[in-house]
Motif scaffolding. Structure first.
Motif, PDB file in Angstrom:
ATOM      1  N   ALA A   1      26.464  40.731  18.696  1.00 36.19           N
ATOM      2  CA  ALA A   1      27.722  40.139  19.144  1.00 36.19           C
ATOM      3  C   ALA A   1      28.776  41.217  19.397  1.00 36.19           C
ATOM      4  O   ALA A   1      29.543  41.134  20.361  1.00 36.19           O
ATOM      5  CB  ALA A   1      28.229  39.137  18.110  1.00 36.19           C
ATOM      6  N   SER A   2      28.817  42.229  18.552  1.00 41.15           N
ATOM      7  CA  SER A   2      29.784  43.317  18.722  1.00 41.15           C
ATOM      8  C   SER A   2      29.502  44.116  19.988  1.00 41.15           C
ATOM      9  O   SER A   2      30.434  44.503  20.708  1.00 41.15           O
ATOM     10  CB  SER A   2      29.758  44.235  17.498  1.00 41.15           C
ATOM     11  N   SER A   3      28.227  44.372  20.269  1.00 44.47           N
ATOM     12  CA  SER A   3      27.897  45.133  21.479  1.00 44.47           C
ATOM     13  C   SER A   3      28.304  44.370  22.735  1.00 44.47           C
ATOM     14  O   SER A   3      28.799  44.963  23.706  1.00 44.47           O
ATOM     15  CB  SER A   3      26.405  45.450  21.515  1.00 44.47           C
ATOM     16  N   ILE A   4      28.114  43.056  22.740  1.00 41.09           N
ATOM     17  CA  ILE A   4      28.541  42.237  23.880  1.00 41.09           C
ATOM     18  C   ILE A   4      30.054  42.313  24.052  1.00 41.09           C
ATOM     19  O   ILE A   4      30.567  42.463  25.164  1.00 41.09           O
ATOM     20  CB  ILE A   4      28.085  40.780  23.681  1.00 41.09           C
ATOM     21  N   SER A   5      30.765  42.230  22.938  1.00 43.42           N
ATOM     22  CA  SER A   5      32.219  42.289  22.985  1.00 43.42           C
ATOM     23  C   SER A   5      32.702  43.645  23.481  1.00 43.42           C
ATOM     24  O   SER A   5      33.678  43.729  24.237  1.00 43.42           O
ATOM     25  CB  SER A   5      32.795  41.999  21.598  1.00 43.42           C
ATOM     26  N   VAL A   6      32.040  44.715  23.048  1.00 40.26           N
ATOM     27  CA  VAL A   6      32.428  46.059  23.487  1.00 40.26           C
ATOM     28  C   VAL A   6      32.227  46.214  24.985  1.00 40.26           C
ATOM     29  O   VAL A   6      33.093  46.744  25.695  1.00 40.26           O
ATOM     30  CB  VAL A   6      31.625  47.129  22.709  1.00 40.26           C
ATOM     31  N   VAL A   7      31.090  45.738  25.490  1.00 40.87           N
ATOM     32  CA  VAL A   7      30.818  45.836  26.928  1.00 40.87           C
ATOM     33  C   VAL A   7      31.849  45.048  27.728  1.00 40.87           C
ATOM     34  O   VAL A   7      32.376  45.522  28.746  1.00 40.87           O
ATOM     35  CB  VAL A   7      29.392  45.337  27.239  1.00 40.87           C
ATOM     36  N   LEU A   8      32.158  43.838  27.274  1.00 44.51           N
ATOM     37  CA  LEU A   8      33.157  43.024  27.967  1.00 44.51           C
ATOM     38  C   LEU A   8      34.532  43.679  27.910  1.00 44.51           C
ATOM     39  O   LEU A   8      35.276  43.662  28.901  1.00 44.51           O
ATOM     40  CB  LEU A   8      33.212  41.631  27.345  1.00 44.51           C
ATOM     41  N   LEU A   9      34.865  44.278  26.768  1.00 43.50           N
ATOM     42  CA  LEU A   9      36.153  44.952  26.621  1.00 43.50           C
ATOM     43  C   LEU A   9      36.255  46.140  27.582  1.00 43.50           C
ATOM     44  O   LEU A   9      37.305  46.353  28.211  1.00 43.50           O
ATOM     45  CB  LEU A   9      36.335  45.425  25.180  1.00 43.50           C
ATOM     46  N   VAL A  10      35.182  46.898  27.714  1.00 45.97           N
ATOM     47  CA  VAL A  10      35.172  48.027  28.648  1.00 45.97           C
ATOM     48  C   VAL A  10      35.348  47.536  30.081  1.00 45.97           C
ATOM     49  O   VAL A  10      36.075  48.143  30.883  1.00 45.97           O
ATOM     50  CB  VAL A  10      33.865  48.826  28.493  1.00 45.97           C
ATOM     51  N   MET A  11      34.704  46.421  30.412  1.00 46.67           N
ATOM     52  CA  MET A  11      34.849  45.864  31.754  1.00 46.67           C
ATOM     53  C   MET A  11      36.279  45.423  32.023  1.00 46.67           C
ATOM     54  O   MET A  11      36.809  45.621  33.128  1.00 46.67           O
ATOM     55  CB  MET A  11      33.888  44.680  31.932  1.00 46.67           C
ATOM     56  N   VAL A  12      36.920  44.831  31.024  1.00 48.56           N
ATOM     57  CA  VAL A  12      38.311  44.399  31.187  1.00 48.56           C
ATOM     58  C   VAL A  12      39.220  45.600  31.395  1.00 48.56           C
ATOM     59  O   VAL A  12      40.113  45.587  32.260  1.00 48.56           O
ATOM     60  CB  VAL A  12      38.762  43.577  29.965  1.00 48.56           C
ATOM     61  N   PHE A  13      39.015  46.661  30.613  1.00 48.59           N
ATOM     62  CA  PHE A  13      39.800  47.879  30.804  1.00 48.59           C
ATOM     63  C   PHE A  13      39.593  48.442  32.215  1.00 48.59           C
ATOM     64  O   PHE A  13      40.534  48.933  32.848  1.00 48.59           O
ATOM     65  CB  PHE A  13      39.422  48.927  29.762  1.00 48.59           C
ATOM     66  N   ALA A  14      38.346  48.375  32.697  1.00 53.18           N
ATOM     67  CA  ALA A  14      38.062  48.876  34.047  1.00 53.18           C
ATOM     68  C   ALA A  14      38.787  48.053  35.101  1.00 53.18           C
ATOM     69  O   ALA A  14      39.302  48.596  36.089  1.00 53.18           O
ATOM     70  CB  ALA A  14      36.552  48.856  34.297  1.00 53.18           C
ATOM     71  N   ILE A  15      38.846  46.733  34.887  1.00 56.01           N
ATOM     72  CA  ILE A  15      39.565  45.866  35.832  1.00 56.01           C
ATOM     73  C   ILE A  15      41.050  46.215  35.860  1.00 56.01           C
ATOM     74  O   ILE A  15      41.663  46.328  36.930  1.00 56.01           O
ATOM     75  CB  ILE A  15      39.354  44.386  35.452  1.00 56.01           C
ATOM     76  N   PHE A  16      41.644  46.397  34.680  1.00 61.57           N
ATOM     77  CA  PHE A  16      43.053  46.767  34.619  1.00 61.57           C
ATOM     78  C   PHE A  16      43.283  48.130  35.264  1.00 61.57           C
ATOM     79  O   PHE A  16      44.299  48.357  35.932  1.00 61.57           O
ATOM     80  CB  PHE A  16      43.536  46.788  33.172  1.00 61.57           C
ATOM     81  N   ARG A  17      42.334  49.028  35.078  1.00 60.20           N
ATOM     82  CA  ARG A  17      42.469  50.365  35.663  1.00 60.20           C
ATOM     83  C   ARG A  17      42.442  50.294  37.185  1.00 60.20           C
ATOM     84  O   ARG A  17      43.264  50.929  37.865  1.00 60.20           O
ATOM     85  CB  ARG A  17      41.350  51.263  35.141  1.00 60.20           C
ATOM     86  N   LEU A  18      41.502  49.521  37.722  1.00 54.57           N
ATOM     87  CA  LEU A  18      41.420  49.375  39.171  1.00 54.57           C
ATOM     88  C   LEU A  18      42.672  48.711  39.728  1.00 54.57           C
ATOM     89  O   LEU A  18      43.184  49.113  40.785  1.00 54.57           O
ATOM     90  CB  LEU A  18      40.177  48.563  39.543  1.00 54.57           C
ATOM     91  N   ALA A  19      43.163  47.694  39.010  1.00 51.21           N
ATOM     92  CA  ALA A  19      44.375  47.015  39.471  1.00 51.21           C
ATOM     93  C   ALA A  19      45.586  47.929  39.402  1.00 51.21           C
ATOM     94  O   ALA A  19      46.456  47.899  40.285  1.00 51.21           O
ATOM     95  CB  ALA A  19      44.621  45.765  38.633  1.00 51.21           C
ATOM     96  N   SER A  20      45.650  48.779  38.358  1.00 50.66           N
ATOM     97  CA  SER A  20      46.787  49.695  38.225  1.00 50.66           C
ATOM     98  C   SER A  20      46.793  50.774  39.301  1.00 50.66           C
ATOM     99  O   SER A  20      47.828  51.394  39.554  1.00 50.66           O
ATOM    100  CB  SER A  20      46.771  50.346  36.843  1.00 50.66           C
ATOM    101  N   MET A  21      45.640  51.008  39.924  1.00 46.90           N
ATOM    102  CA  MET A  21      45.592  51.956  41.037  1.00 46.90           C
ATOM    103  C   MET A  21      46.219  51.369  42.300  1.00 46.90           C
ATOM    104  O   MET A  21      46.592  52.103  43.216  1.00 46.90           O
ATOM    105  CB  MET A  21      44.141  52.372  41.301  1.00 46.90           C
ATOM    106  N   ILE A  22      46.318  50.028  42.341  1.00 40.92           N
ATOM    107  CA  ILE A  22      46.925  49.363  43.486  1.00 40.92           C
ATOM    108  C   ILE A  22      48.404  49.113  43.248  1.00 40.92           C
ATOM    109  O   ILE A  22      49.244  49.406  44.104  1.00 40.92           O
ATOM    110  CB  ILE A  22      46.197  48.036  43.777  1.00 40.92           C
ATOM    111  N   ILE A  23      48.726  48.562  42.080  1.00 39.86           N
ATOM    112  CA  ILE A  23      50.121  48.359  41.705  1.00 39.86           C
ATOM    113  C   ILE A  23      50.307  48.879  40.291  1.00 39.86           C
ATOM    114  O   ILE A  23      49.350  48.922  39.506  1.00 39.86           O
ATOM    115  CB  ILE A  23      50.524  46.867  41.768  1.00 39.86           C
ATOM    116  N   PRO A  24      51.525  49.304  39.905  1.00 41.67           N
ATOM    117  CA  PRO A  24      51.750  49.834  38.557  1.00 41.67           C
ATOM    118  C   PRO A  24      51.404  48.810  37.483  1.00 41.67           C
ATOM    119  O   PRO A  24      51.528  47.601  37.689  1.00 41.67           O
ATOM    120  CB  PRO A  24      53.254  50.167  38.548  1.00 41.67           C
ATOM    121  N   PHE A  25      50.967  49.315  36.339  1.00 44.99           N
ATOM    122  CA  PHE A  25      50.591  48.449  35.226  1.00 44.99           C
ATOM    123  C   PHE A  25      51.762  47.566  34.789  1.00 44.99           C
ATOM    124  O   PHE A  25      51.572  46.440  34.376  1.00 44.99           O
ATOM    125  CB  PHE A  25      50.117  49.297  34.049  1.00 44.99           C
TER     126      PHE A  25
END
Length: 286
Positions: A255-279
């Motif tokens: 369960a923790s590994s699934i959560s870690v992978v999902l958390l990394v994906m969410v951070f990646a989404i925020f990172r990609l979005a912040s490249m378009i508009i400021p965080f």
């Protein structure tokens, strides 16, 4: 010029740190500590350190299908939220008098009821003998009840209802900041209403679209109660995969590994979005 700080500045910094200390301690205990514990559990097995929990992402088809279905539903909810939320935000931003508070009040109305109650309400509305199927049958539109729950459709509808305010509010805030003079200038140059909207208003409102889309998409990734009730076992999202590993198999590491992978994906989404508009624009602080 010397970069050395004065005693007053050092004293002020110490005072600020002292004032921030309680908040930092709370954040550390309630946020950082669980994340560290979760990351440690994801590498922990019966015999010590292991990568077996992460290896399941490449060997277990349930993991892959769960992530694919989760992102597909998040994408559908986000697209539907844009299509529905943009006109609502536009009307609210262009209205005068008491209409903007009324429109926004209706948008925020779902927040006054718990998520569980709203999920059961949609279950009652969309079931085979629910209000929707009964009305369509009596109107002669359909002969047999439609299957609107226990599938992705019911999950998307209920999730959209809950998360629509997270699309409308950033859109409304962005649209209110667009100067009306720009549209007037476009009209004065001979542009019609549709052309002015496509060339002036729509591009300037895109930061709100991106901010709302990121919020809705990320929040949908972690939904649990709504897909559990309206999915009927046919909708198996990542949150449900985490729950099954803990409740049925007592696999905290998995369960923790699934959560870690999902958390990394969410951070990646925020990172990609912040490249378009400021965080700050994504979080609505600017």
């Amino acid at each position: 010029m010397s970069n050395a700080s004065t005693p007053e500045e050092r004293r002020e910094r110490r005072m600020i740190l002292l004032l921030l200390a309680p908040a930092l301690i709370v954040v550390g205990l309630l946020l950082i500590t669980p994340l560290v514990w979760m990351g440690w559990q994801s590498f922990r097995g019966p015999e010590g350190f292991t990568l077996a929990h992460y290896a399941r992402f490449f060997t277990d088809t349930v993991y892959l299908s769960s992530f694919v279905q989760t992102f597909r539903i998040a994408f559908l909810v986000t697209i539907a939220a844009i299509l529905i939320g943009y006109p609502i935000a536009y009307v609210a931003a262009k209205s005068q008098g008491i209409w903007p508070p009324i429109i926004l009040g209706l948008v925020l109305l779902p927040f006054w009821t718990s998520v569980l109650v709203r999920a059961y309400a949609w279950l009652i509305l969309l079931q085979r003998r629910g209000i929707v199927n009964t009305a369509l049958t009596k109107a002669g539109v359909i002969d047999q009840p439609l299957i609107l729950v226990n599938n992705e459709f019911g999950t998307v509808m209920a999730t959209l209802h809950i998360l629509l305010p997270f699309m409308v509010l950033p859109l409304y805030a962005t649209m209110k900041k667009i100067p009306a003079e720009l549209e007037m200038a476009g009209a004065s140059l001979g542009g019609g209403g549709g052309l002015v909207f496509r060339s002036v208003f729509l591009p300037l409102s895109m930061p709100g679209v991106i901010a709302g889309s990121v919020l809705v998409f990320v929040l949908t990734l972690g939904f649990y109660i709504t897909p559990e009730l309206l999915g009927g076992g046919r909708t198996f999202l990542v949150s449900m995969l985490v729950s099954r590993n803990i409740e049925i198999y007592n696999e905290w590491g998995a369960a923790s590994s699934i959560s870690v992978v999902l958390l990394v994906m969410v951070f990646a989404i925020f990172r990609l979005a912040s490249m378009i508009i400021p965080f700050e624009r994504i979080m609505g602080t600017k």
